[in-house]
Scaffold this active site. Sequence first.
Site, PDB file in Angstrom:
ATOM      1  CG  ASP A  12      -2.113   1.077   0.918  1.00 39.13           C
ATOM      2  OD1 ASP A  12      -2.363   1.372  -0.015  1.00 39.13           O
ATOM      3  OD2 ASP A  12      -2.651   1.353   1.945  1.00 39.13           O
ATOM      4  N   GLY A  13       0.304   2.252  -0.587  1.00 39.90           N
ATOM      5  CA  GLY A  13       1.045   3.623  -0.493  1.00 39.90           C
ATOM      6  C   GLY A  13       1.420   4.111  -1.812  1.00 39.90           C
ATOM      7  CG  ASN A  14       1.644   1.572  -5.321  1.00 36.82           C
ATOM      8  OD1 ASN A  14       2.440   1.551  -4.470  1.00 36.82           O
ATOM      9  ND2 ASN A  14       1.226   0.534  -5.934  1.00 36.82           N
ATOM     10  CG  HIS A  29      -0.720   2.226  -9.274  1.00 34.75           C
ATOM     11  ND1 HIS A  29      -0.983   1.772  -7.884  1.00 34.75           N
ATOM     12  CD2 HIS A  29      -1.646   3.052  -9.587  1.00 34.75           C
ATOM     13  CE1 HIS A  29      -2.002   2.217  -7.697  1.00 34.75           C
ATOM     14  NE2 HIS A  29      -2.683   2.992  -8.366  1.00 34.75           N
ATOM     15  CG  LEU A 123       9.102 -17.391  -4.024  1.00 40.10           C
ATOM     16  CD1 LEU A 123       8.836 -17.469  -2.426  1.00 40.10           C
ATOM     17  CD2 LEU A 123       9.473 -16.060  -4.434  1.00 40.10           C
ATOM     18  NE  ARG A 180      -2.802  -1.196   4.693  1.00 40.53           N
ATOM     19  CZ  ARG A 180      -3.859  -1.266   4.477  1.00 40.53           C
ATOM     20  NH1 ARG A 180      -4.743  -2.326   4.820  1.00 40.53           N
ATOM     21  NH2 ARG A 180      -4.380  -0.413   3.479  1.00 40.53           N
ATOM     22  CB  ILE A 187      -7.104  -7.053   7.596  1.00 33.80           C
ATOM     23  CG1 ILE A 187      -6.686  -7.392   8.928  1.00 33.80           C
ATOM     24  CG2 ILE A 187      -7.000  -8.321   6.659  1.00 33.80           C
ATOM     25  CD1 ILE A 187      -5.152  -7.908   8.981  1.00 33.80           C
ATOM     26  CB  SER A 188      -7.722  -3.366   3.226  1.00 33.60           C
ATOM     27  OG  SER A 188      -7.294  -2.104   3.858  1.00 33.60           O
ATOM     28  CD  GLU A 199       3.351 -13.008  15.681  1.00 33.73           C
ATOM     29  OE1 GLU A 199       3.478 -11.916  16.300  1.00 33.73           O
ATOM     30  OE2 GLU A 199       2.958 -14.166  16.443  1.00 33.73           O
TER      31      GLU A 199
HETATM   32  C1  IPE Z   1      -5.327  -2.722  -0.092  1.00 32.88           C
HETATM   33  O1  IPE Z   1      -5.100  -1.374  -0.205  1.00 32.88           O
HETATM   34  C2  IPE Z   1      -5.382  -3.370  -1.364  1.00 32.88           C
HETATM   35  C3  IPE Z   1      -4.001  -3.427  -2.126  1.00 32.88           C
HETATM   36  C4  IPE Z   1      -2.980  -3.154  -1.613  1.00 32.88           C
HETATM   37  C5  IPE Z   1      -4.191  -3.937  -3.339  1.00 32.88           C
HETATM   38  P1  IPE Z   1      -6.343  -0.269  -0.089  1.00 32.88           P
HETATM   39  O2  IPE Z   1      -5.570   1.191  -0.475  1.00 32.88           O
HETATM   40  O3  IPE Z   1      -7.298  -0.689  -1.151  1.00 32.88           O
HETATM   41  O4  IPE Z   1      -6.893  -0.279   1.236  1.00 32.88           O
HETATM   42  P2  IPE Z   1      -7.961   0.675   2.022  1.00 32.88           P
HETATM   43  O5  IPE Z   1      -8.820   1.345   1.060  1.00 32.88           O
HETATM   44  O6  IPE Z   1      -6.642   1.780   2.509  1.00 32.88           O
HETATM   45  O7  IPE Z   1      -8.123  -0.129   3.291  1.00 32.88           O
HETATM   46  C1  IPE Z   2      -1.630   0.406  -3.345  1.00 33.87           C
HETATM   47  O1  IPE Z   2      -1.648   1.553  -3.530  1.00 33.87           O
HETATM   48  C2  IPE Z   2      -2.117  -0.430  -4.755  1.00 33.87           C
HETATM   49  C3  IPE Z   2      -3.433  -0.548  -4.965  1.00 33.87           C
HETATM   50  C4  IPE Z   2      -4.310  -0.653  -4.302  1.00 33.87           C
HETATM   51  C5  IPE Z   2      -3.915  -1.159  -6.188  1.00 33.87           C
HETATM   52  P1  IPE Z   2      -2.680   2.526  -3.440  1.00 33.87           P
HETATM   53  O2  IPE Z   2      -3.045   2.959  -4.507  1.00 33.87           O
HETATM   54  O3  IPE Z   2      -3.804   2.029  -2.546  1.00 33.87           O
HETATM   55  O4  IPE Z   2      -1.951   3.862  -2.719  1.00 33.87           O
HETATM   56  P2  IPE Z   2      -2.558   4.912  -1.767  1.00 33.87           P
HETATM   57  O5  IPE Z   2      -3.165   3.916  -0.399  1.00 33.87           O
HETATM   58  O6  IPE Z   2      -3.645   5.419  -2.159  1.00 33.87           O
HETATM   59  O7  IPE Z   2      -1.567   5.696  -1.454  1.00 33.87           O
HETATM   60 MG    MG Z   3      -4.187   2.342  -0.374  1.00 34.26          MG
END
Ligand code: IPE
Ligand code: IPE
Ligand code: MG
Length: 246
Positions: A12-14, A29, A123, A180, A187-188, A199
Amino acid sequence: MTVPRHLAVIMDGNGRWAERRRRPRAIGHRAGARAVNVCIDFCLERGIDALTLFAFSSENWGRPEEEVGALMKLFLGALDREVDELHRRGVRVRFIGERERFAADIHQRMQAAEALTAGNTRLHLNIAASYGGRQDIAQAARALAADALAGRLRVEDIDESALDARISLADLPAPDLFIRTGGDHRISNFLLWQLAYTELWFTDVLWPDLDADLLQRALDDYARRERRFGLTSAQVAGGATENLPA
Ligand code: IPE
Ligand code: IPE
Ligand code: MG
């Protein structure tokens, strides 16, 4: 040092990574796709048996069309570019989630990647795409019902292990460590059933900034933890493992 057998990751965080640079989210992304390779390399080097990556959730279909389109292009490109190399390195690639929801070209490449790498064992790389933990449990429940109706399964035999056998990744040990990135502590709708005793490890680092040092920090923390699975510390120290899940 105890190394996790199975690592599960919410990448997460892209989007925020790109927004901080005043760039479109799609650029984030793309940078995130590079970090996937860092993570796979790390697992291969450390002898981790299985890596499950959350690439796209059931709920992510609801994002703006432009972003979903950019992600689909990236998936297609990655499938074309990376699969041969993964195969050469002994990686078995599998996809979990509702793959029927993807366009035919992506769908076909998923099948082809799975078929090509089916014999690999170094793997196990599982990509969760159009995946939702609740959906996964629902499909396992549907499979149980179908078996019961067909007379293959008695209702009184429906127990945890029967559901466990029908959930995604049934042939792998449950994740030992969950990571995460991106700073949120949730956990989303990732592997809800499979994470029961995993863990959990969270970091504020955004996924595109991932490096091997960060992953090593997670592994070091993991190695220091005592997994008790509901037992007492003394029991665990005494090797009372017969009550522990696999
Ligand atoms: C979870 O991230 C899904 C993926 C990393 C693919 P999200 O960015 O969708 O989750 P929320 O919306 O912050 O819970
Ligand atoms: C995770 O990064 C990748 C996917 C959910 C596809 P995000 O696109 O959720 O990045 P943020 O959370 O908005 O920064
Ligand atoms: Mg996100």
